[in-house]
Write an enzyme that holds these catalytic residues in place. Structure first.
Site, short mmCIF file in Angstrom:
data_model
loop_
_atom_site.label_atom_id
_atom_site.label_comp_id
_atom_site.label_asym_id
_atom_site.label_seq_id
_atom_site.Cartn_x
_atom_site.Cartn_y
_atom_site.Cartn_z
N ASP A 148 0.70 -1.30 0.14
CA ASP A 148 -0.16 -0.72 -0.48
C ASP A 148 0.90 1.52 0.31
OD1 ASP A 148 1.17 -0.77 2.56
OD2 ASP A 148 -0.15 0.88 3.59
N HIS A 482 1.83 -8.47 -3.25
CA HIS A 482 1.01 -7.70 -3.08
C HIS A 482 1.02 -6.52 -3.13
CE1 HIS A 482 -3.60 -6.65 -2.33
NE2 HIS A 482 -2.31 -5.90 -1.15
N ASP A 528 1.34 -18.13 -4.52
CA ASP A 528 2.24 -17.02 -4.93
C ASP A 528 1.27 -16.26 -5.19
OD1 ASP A 528 4.05 -15.01 -6.19
OD2 ASP A 528 4.43 -16.39 -7.29
N GLU A 537 1.96 -10.31 0.30
CA GLU A 537 2.35 -8.84 0.92
C GLU A 537 3.99 -8.72 0.98
OE1 GLU A 537 -0.55 -6.47 2.72
OE2 GLU A 537 0.41 -4.82 1.50
O1 9MR Z 1 0.68 -7.20 10.03
C1 9MR Z 1 -0.64 -6.76 10.15
C2 9MR Z 1 -1.76 -8.15 10.47
O2 9MR Z 1 -0.71 -8.10 11.30
C3 9MR Z 1 -3.35 -6.89 10.23
O3 9MR Z 1 -4.27 -8.11 10.42
C4 9MR Z 1 -3.43 -6.41 9.51
C5 9MR Z 1 -4.94 -5.72 8.87
O4 9MR Z 1 -4.82 -5.13 9.42
O5 9MR Z 1 -2.73 -5.77 9.00
C6 9MR Z 1 -1.51 -6.10 8.69
O6 9MR Z 1 -0.29 -5.16 8.24
C7 9MR Z 1 -0.29 -4.50 7.01
C8 9MR Z 1 -0.40 -2.59 7.84
O7 9MR Z 1 -2.23 -2.26 7.87
C9 9MR Z 1 -0.88 -1.85 5.67
N1 9MR Z 1 1.18 -2.31 5.43
C10 9MR Z 1 0.85 -3.50 5.51
C11 9MR Z 1 0.52 -4.41 6.18
C12 9MR Z 1 1.26 -5.95 5.97
O8 9MR Z 1 0.07 -6.62 5.32
#
Ligand code: 9MR
Ligand code: ZN
Length: 568
Positions: A148, A482, A528, A537
Site C-alpha cells: 500500500d 501483493h 504466490d 505482501e
Molecule cells: O501485519 C498486519 C496484520 O497483523 C493485520 O492483521 C493487518 C490488518 O490490519 O495489517 C497487517 O499490516 C499491514 C498494514 O495494515 C498496512 N501495510 C501492510 C501491512 C502488511 O500486510
C-alpha cells in the site's frame, strides 16, 4: 516429491549444509558439469509438525568447493540449483536493502537507479491533519510501507531500527554501493537509505513533541502507480506508540549519524528529546484505533510499555554519549523492566528487543550490571528455547505451528536476530572467560549459528512450498507480491529483493480463504498470488529484519576472508 534446498546457496565454510527431501534413500550432489562430487544417504524419517508430512533430512556439509550444484536421487528427482561459495548471500543481501529505494515516496524514481521500475514523483500534495479541518501538513518523503502507499511511524521506526543495528554490529556487510542517488558520497548506502525515512519521520513530529501515528489516505488506493494515486492524505492522531518509537529511533539515529553529519544528528537529538518530554507529560498509554470507516493499516497495540522501554534505553545511551544526566532514563527502564515484560522481540507489536540490543551492545555498559543481567538472562533463555524448538521439526526452524501468522517470515528472521544477539553477547564476553568456559561459549555460538542458518535456508527455499520467499533469488522465487507498483507497472518480473510475508496459518484474504482448505498445516498455507495480501505482501520491515540476518551471516564469511588476508 521434492528436494528442498536453499536456492541461493550455502556458505563454503559451514559444517552443516542441509536440505530436506520427501523420499528416503541415496542422494548425490552434482556440479555444473554433471559430475558427482558427493554421495550420501538421507537421514531417518521425521513426521514434521509444521507441514504435516513425513520427510528426510540431508546433510552434505563436507562439500566446500565453490560452484553451482544440485542434488539428485536414485529415481532421478532433482533439486533446484544452488551455489556453494564464500559470501554467498552478498547478492540477496544487497538487493533486500536496495528494495527500500523502490518504496521512496515524494520523488521520481529515475532509470539510472531504478532500471525499468521508474515512476514520476508521487504523493506530492500537502496532507491534512485528521480532525483539524483544513489544517495542512507538508510531510512528503519516506518509504511506502508495503504493497500500500501508506506511511506509518511505528513500522518505519522498526525498519530503521533493524537496519541501524545491523550496520552497527556488522558494518563490513554494508560496504557495497547500491546505486541509489546518494551512492558514492562516502556514507554507507544503508545510512543514506535510512535517512530518506528519518527525514520524513521528522516532519511527522508536532511542536509539542507528539508524533502523528501515520500518514495515509482514508482508504487503500486501487492498484495504480503511486503518482496516479491522487487521494487526500491525512496525518492521523498522535499515539504514544508513535511518539515512543519515534523517540527511540531518533535517539539511536543521532548516535549513528554523529560522525556522518553532525547537524543532522543534532536535529534528531533535539527531536528525540522533545518527544521524550511528551512521553513524560503523558505517562498513560495513548493507543491507536482507526477512525470508523478508514481501512488503512492500524498498527494497533494493547500496550505502549515496550515502546517506552525502547525509548528509555536509547535516550540513556545518547545521554551517556553526551555526558548528560541519565537518572530519568534509568528510572524509566527499571520501572518497566520490573513488570517482567518480554524483551526478546523485534517487530512492530513488541519492540522491547531493541532495548535489549541497545543495552547489551553498549560498550560503555551504561545501564549497569543489574539491568544488563535482566536483559541478558531473557536473551539466553529465549535463545535456548528457540534452539530446542529447532530440533523438533525437520527444517531446523525456530518455529512452532502457531507462529505462522500474518508476516510469519518476520517471525522467522526476528528469531534469527535474537540468536545473533546471543552470539554477539558471547563474543564480547569470551575474552574474560576461562579456557573451559570459552570452549563452551564457542560451542554454544556454533549451535545458535546453525539455527540462524536454518532460518535463512527456509526463507530461500528449504521449505515445503518450494518457493524462495525473496523475489529474484532462486530458481523458484515467488513472483507475484501483493505490491501496487508491481501490479500496475506492466512489467512481468517484480523488482528483486522483496521478502514475502509468507505462510499464514490463519489466512485473512478472500482468495486464500477460498483456496486453502481449513486444517491445512501452517507451512503449507501459502499461495504466490498477488491478491493474497495476508500471505504474499511485502513490507519494509520484513525486508529489514531479513537484512539483519544476512548481515550477520555475511559478517562471518567476511571475517574468515579478512583472517586469511592477514595470514592468520
Ligand atoms: O501485519 C498486519 C496484520 O497483523 C493485520 O492483521 C493487518 C490488518 O490490519 O495489517 C497487517 O499490516 C499491514 C498494514 O495494515 C498496512 N501495510 C501492510 C501491512 C502488511 O500486510
Ligand atoms: Zn508515494
Amino acid at each position: 516429491m521434492a528436494i528442498m534446498v536453499n536456492q541461493v546457496g550455502y556458505e563454503a565454510e559451514d559444517a552443516g549444509k542441509r536440505a530436506v527431501a520427501s523420499a528416503p534413500g541415496g542422494y548425490v550432489l552434482k556440479n555444473a558439469a554433471g559430475e558427482t562430487v558427493w554421495r550420501g544417504e538421507a537421514g531417518d524419517a521425521v513426521r514434521d509438525p509444521l507441514c504435516g508430512e513425513t520427510l528426510y533430512p540431508l546433510d552434505f556439509g563436507s562439500v566446500c568447493a565453490a560452484g553451482k550444484y544440485r542434488l539428485e536421487n536414485e529415481s532421478g528427482e532433482r533439486s533446484d540449483t544452488f551455489a556453494i561459495g564464500r559470501d554467498v548471500f552478498s547478492g540477496v543481501h544487497n538487493a533486500m536493502v536496495k528494495a527500500l529505494y523502490f518504496q521512496r515516496c515524494g520523488c521520481a524514481l529515475e532509470e539510472k537507479y531504478a532500471g525499468p521500475y521508474t515512476h514520476a514523483a508521487c504523493h506530492m500534495a500537502e496532507s491534512r491533519i485528521y480532525g483539524e479541518g483544513d489544517r495542512g501538513l507538508e510531510a512528503r518523503g519516506g518509504w511506502h510501507d508495503a504493497g500500500d502507499y501508506g506511511r506509518y511511524i511505528t513500522p518505519g521506526a522498526v525498519t530503521v531500527g533493524h537496519l541501524l543495528y545491523a550496520y552497527k554490529l556488522y558494518p563490513q556487510s554494508f560496504r557495497e554501493l547500491l546505486h541509489i542517488p546518494e551512492s558514492g558520497n562516502k556514507v554507507a548506502d544503508v545510512l543514506n537509505e535510512c535517512r530518506y525515512e528519518l527525514e520524513w519521520m521528522l516532519k511527522m513530529q508536532r511542536e509539542d513533541g507528539g508524533v502523528y501515528h501515520k500518514l495515509t489516505a482514508w482508504q487503500h488506493a486501487p492498484f495504480v502507480m503511486p503518482e496516479e494515486d491522487r487521494d487526500d492524505f491525512y496525518a492521523y492522531p498522535v499515539s504514544s506508540l508513535a511518539v515512543a518509537d519515534f523517540c527511540a529511533c531518533m535517539a539511536l539515529a543521532a548516535r549513528m549519524y554523529d560522525s556522518v553529519d553532525r547537524m543532522f544528528a543534532w536535529r534528531m537529538e533535539a527531536a528525540a528529546k522533545l518527544s521524550w518530554q511528551w512521553l513524560e507529560k503523558h505517562p498513560e498509554p495513548v493507543l491507536f484505533v482507526n477512525p470508523e470507516g478508514s481501512n488503512t493499516g492500524e498498527y494497533g497495540d494493547s500496550t505502549d510499555a515496550d515502546e517506552r522501554l525502547w525509548a528509555a534505553a536509547e535516550m540513556l545511551l545518547l545521554a551517556a554519549r553526551r555526558g548528560e544526566d541519565r537518572s530519568g532514563y534509568m528510572a524509566a527502564l527499571q520501572k518497566i523492566l520490573a513488570t517482567g515484560l518480554a524483551v526478546t522481540d523485534f517487530g512492530w507489536t513488541n519492540v522491547a528487543g531493541f532495548a535489549a540490543l541497545a543495552v547489551l551492545t553498549d560498550f560503555r555498559q551504561t545501564a549497569g550490571k543489574e539491568i544488563r543481567e535482566i536483559f541478558r538472562g531473557q536473551v539466553f533463555r529465549e535463545a535456548d528455547r528457540l534452539t530446542d524448538m529447532s530440533t523438533r521439526n525437520v527444517f531446523g526452524m525456530a518455529m512452532k505451528a502457531e507462529d505462522f501468522c500474518w508476516g510469519s517470515n518476520m517471525v522467522v528472521t526476528n528469531r534469527g536476530i535474537l540468536l545473533a544477539l546471543a552470539c554477539e553477547i558471547l563474543r564480547t564476553e569470551i575474552k574474560d572467560m576461562s579456557r573451559d568456559q570459552a570452549r563452551e561459549a564457542v560451542a554454544r555460538m556454533a549451535r545458535y549459528q546453525e539455527v540462524i542458518q536454518a532460518q535463512i535456508d527456509y526463507l530461500l527455499g528449504k521449505n515445503i512450498t518450494g518457493y524462495s520467499f525473496v523475489t529474484g533469488y532462486g530458481d523458484h522465487a515467488y513472483r507475484h507480491p501483493h505490491l501496487r507498483t508491481t501490479a500496475a507497472d506492466g512489467i512481468d518480473e517484480p523488482m528483486a529483493g522483496w521478502v514475502s510475508g509468507g505462510p499464514n496459518g490463519k489466512p485473512g484474504d478472500e482468495l486464500a480463504v477460498r483456496e486453502i482448505p481449513a486444517g491445512t498445516p501452517p507451512m503449507k498455507c501459502y499461495l504466490d498470488r498477488e491478491e493474497c495480501y495476508s500471505l504474499n505482501e511485502m513490507t519494509i520491515y520484513w525486508n529489514s529484519s531479513a537484512v539483519f540476518v544476512t548481515a550477520f551471516l555475511r559478517s562471518r564469511a567476511l571475517a574468515v576472508e579478512s583472517h586469511r588476508d592477514s595470514g592468520i
